[in-house]
Design a protein around this motif. Structure first.
Motif, PDB file in Angstrom:
ATOM      1  N   GLU A  30       0.860  -1.463   0.107  1.00 41.55           N
ATOM      2  CA  GLU A  30      -0.191   0.189   0.098  1.00 41.55           C
ATOM      3  C   GLU A  30       0.907   1.111  -0.230  1.00 41.55           C
ATOM      4  N   GLY A  31       0.402   2.406  -0.512  1.00 38.96           N
ATOM      5  CA  GLY A  31       1.204   3.468  -0.420  1.00 38.96           C
ATOM      6  C   GLY A  31       2.132   3.879  -1.332  1.00 38.96           C
ATOM      7  N   ARG A  32       2.792   2.477  -2.535  1.00 41.43           N
ATOM      8  CA  ARG A  32       3.945   2.885  -2.846  1.00 41.43           C
ATOM      9  C   ARG A  32       3.845   2.798  -4.982  1.00 41.43           C
ATOM     10  N   ALA A  33       4.494   3.818  -5.132  1.00 44.51           N
ATOM     11  CA  ALA A  33       5.074   3.889  -6.563  1.00 44.51           C
ATOM     12  C   ALA A  33       6.169   2.763  -7.433  1.00 44.51           C
ATOM     13  N   LEU A 183      -0.781  11.390 -11.679  1.00 43.63           N
ATOM     14  CA  LEU A 183      -0.434  10.366 -10.986  1.00 43.63           C
ATOM     15  C   LEU A 183       0.019  11.027  -9.325  1.00 43.63           C
ATOM     16  N   ALA A 184       0.560  11.630  -9.426  1.00 42.33           N
ATOM     17  CA  ALA A 184       1.202  12.414  -7.976  1.00 42.33           C
ATOM     18  C   ALA A 184       0.153  12.681  -6.734  1.00 42.33           C
ATOM     19  N   ARG A 187      -2.034   9.638  -6.113  1.00 38.69           N
ATOM     20  CA  ARG A 187      -1.379   9.414  -4.902  1.00 38.69           C
ATOM     21  C   ARG A 187      -1.257   9.604  -3.677  1.00 38.69           C
ATOM     22  N   THR A 191      -4.292   6.329  -3.291  1.00 40.37           N
ATOM     23  CA  THR A 191      -4.036   5.356  -3.957  1.00 40.37           C
ATOM     24  C   THR A 191      -3.179   5.035  -4.643  1.00 40.37           C
ATOM     25  N   THR A 192      -2.280   2.964  -4.768  1.00 40.99           N
ATOM     26  CA  THR A 192      -1.525   3.089  -4.585  1.00 40.99           C
ATOM     27  C   THR A 192      -1.363   2.446  -6.373  1.00 40.99           C
ATOM     28  N   VAL A 193      -0.518   3.196  -6.993  1.00 44.86           N
ATOM     29  CA  VAL A 193      -0.231   3.394  -8.324  1.00 44.86           C
ATOM     30  C   VAL A 193       1.292   2.892  -8.956  1.00 44.86           C
ATOM     31  N   TRP A 206      10.348   8.312 -11.166  1.00 42.49           N
ATOM     32  CA  TRP A 206       9.581   8.465 -11.152  1.00 42.49           C
ATOM     33  C   TRP A 206       8.521   7.444  -9.649  1.00 42.49           C
ATOM     34  N   ASP A 208       9.340   4.005  -6.270  1.00 41.12           N
ATOM     35  CA  ASP A 208       9.719   4.039  -4.963  1.00 41.12           C
ATOM     36  C   ASP A 208      10.498   3.112  -5.372  1.00 41.12           C
TER      37      ASP A 208
END
Length: 273
Positions: A30-33, A183-184, A187, A191-193, A206, A208
Motif C-alpha cells: 500500500e502507498g507505493r509507486a 499521478l502524484a 497517490r 491510491t497505490t499506483v 518516478w 519508489d
C-alpha cells in the motif's frame, strides 16, 4: 501487514503456447509507486492482467488483503473494485459516446445510487483535469485527452490499486509532465499506483520500488538501487538509466558527495551547482 494484492507461486501459459510466467511471488504494498520493466514478451502484460483479474493463474493464487480471490462474480467484483487496469491504447477502453458516459459506466455497473455515481464522476474528472471535457464526444478527443479519460474511468471505481500500462507512451513532453502531476495527486489521495514502462529514466525519476522482468525471473527492490545495476538492465533488455550513470560520474570526479542524491533529469543537472 499483508500486501494489498499478491501473487503466490503463480504461473500462466496461453493456450497451445509455452509458459509465460512460472512460480511468481509478487506483492504490491500500500502507498507505493511501483514500476514494472522488461523487454517485449517478458510477461509484463500477463502479470498486469493476472493482478487485475483479466486472467486466472494456471497455478498458484492471487490474494487480495491476504485472502485468495475467487473467480466467480462476487470474487471478481471484489477484486475489480480494489484493482483497476488501464491498458496502453485508450481506444481499447473508451466506448461510450461522451466522456461523462464513459467515466460513469463502471460506478453504474456497481449498482451505486445516482448521487454516488455523479460524485465519483465529478471527482475523477477533476483528478484528471478534464472536467471541461465531460460532454465532449470521445471520438473528438486528442490522444492525450483520451488517455486521461481512460484513466478517469478507472479512477471513478475508487480503486486502491491503479495499474497503468505504458501511460506516457505517445504523449509529448508536456503531456507526460501533466500526467505525472495527475499521478502524484492520485497517490496523495491514497491510491497505490503501478506503472509498466520501457522508459528507464522515467522509472528512476518516478518510482519508489521496481520489478524488473528478466529471463531468469522477477527482481524486485528499491527503484534507484535496482535500476542502477547495468547487468540487471542488460539482462532485461533495457538500456542504462541516465540519472544513475550521471550520478556515478559526478561522484567519481568528486563533484558530488557520496551521500547526496544525484540529478534525476537533464534539467536538474543544468540547474545543479
Amino acid at each position: 501487514m499483508n500486501p494489498l494484492v499478491e501473487l503466490a507461486g503463480a504461473g500462466y501459459a496461453y493456450e497451445d503456447g509455452p509458459s509465460v510466467l512460472a512460480g511468481v511471488d509478487f506483492a504490491i504494498a500500500e502507498g507505493r509507486a511501483l514500476v514494472l520493466l522488461g523487454r517485449n514478451g517478458s510477461g509484463k502484460t500477463t502479470l498486469m492482467r493476472l493482478l487485475s483479474g483479466g486472467l486466472r493463474p494456471g497455478s498458484g493464487s492471487l490474494r487480495l488483503d491476504g485472502t485468495a480471490v475467487s473467480y466467480d462474480r462476487a470474487g471478481l467484483t471484489r477484486l475489480r473494485t480494489a484493482v483497476q487496469l488501464v491498458v496502453q491504447d485508450p481506444d481499447d477502453q473508451l466506448f461510450a459516446a461522451s466522456v461523462e458516459q464513459d467515466v460513469s459506466f463502471g460506478p453504474m455497473n456497481l449498482g451505486l445510487p445516482a448521487g454516488e455515481v455523479r460524485a465519483r464522476v465529478d471527482s475523477a474528472l477533476a483528478a484528471l483535469d478534464i472536467t471541461a471535457l465531460r460532454d465532449r464526444p470521445t471520438h473528438l478527443l486528442s490522444y492525450g485527452q483520451r488517455k486521461r479519460a481512460a484513466i478517469a474511468g478507472a479512477v471513478a471505481m475508487a480503486p486502491r490499486v491503479l495499474i497503468l500500462d505504458e501511460p506516457t507512451a505517445g504523449l509529448d513532453p508536456d503531456g507526460q509532465e501533466r500526467l505525472l502531476d495527475v499521478l502524484a495527486g492520485l497517490r496523495a489521495a491514497g491510491t497505490t499506483v503501478v506503472m509498466a514502462t520501457h522508459d528507464v529514466d522515467l522509472a528512476v525519476r518516478w518510482a519508489d520500488e521496481a520489478a524488473v522482468l528478466t529471463p531468469s525471473g522477477i527482481r524486485t527492490g528499491p527503484a534507484h538501487a535496482l535500476l542502477s545495476d547495468p547487468r540487471l538492465l542488460s539482462a532485461a533488455g533495457l538500456r542504462q538509466a541516465w540519472s544513475p550513470a550521471v550520478t556515478s560520474l559526478l561522484r567519481a570526479h568528486a563533484l558530488l558527495d557520496p551521500l547526496a542524491p544525484g540529478p534525476k533529469t537533464p534539467e536538474a543537472l543544468a540547474a545543479w551547482q
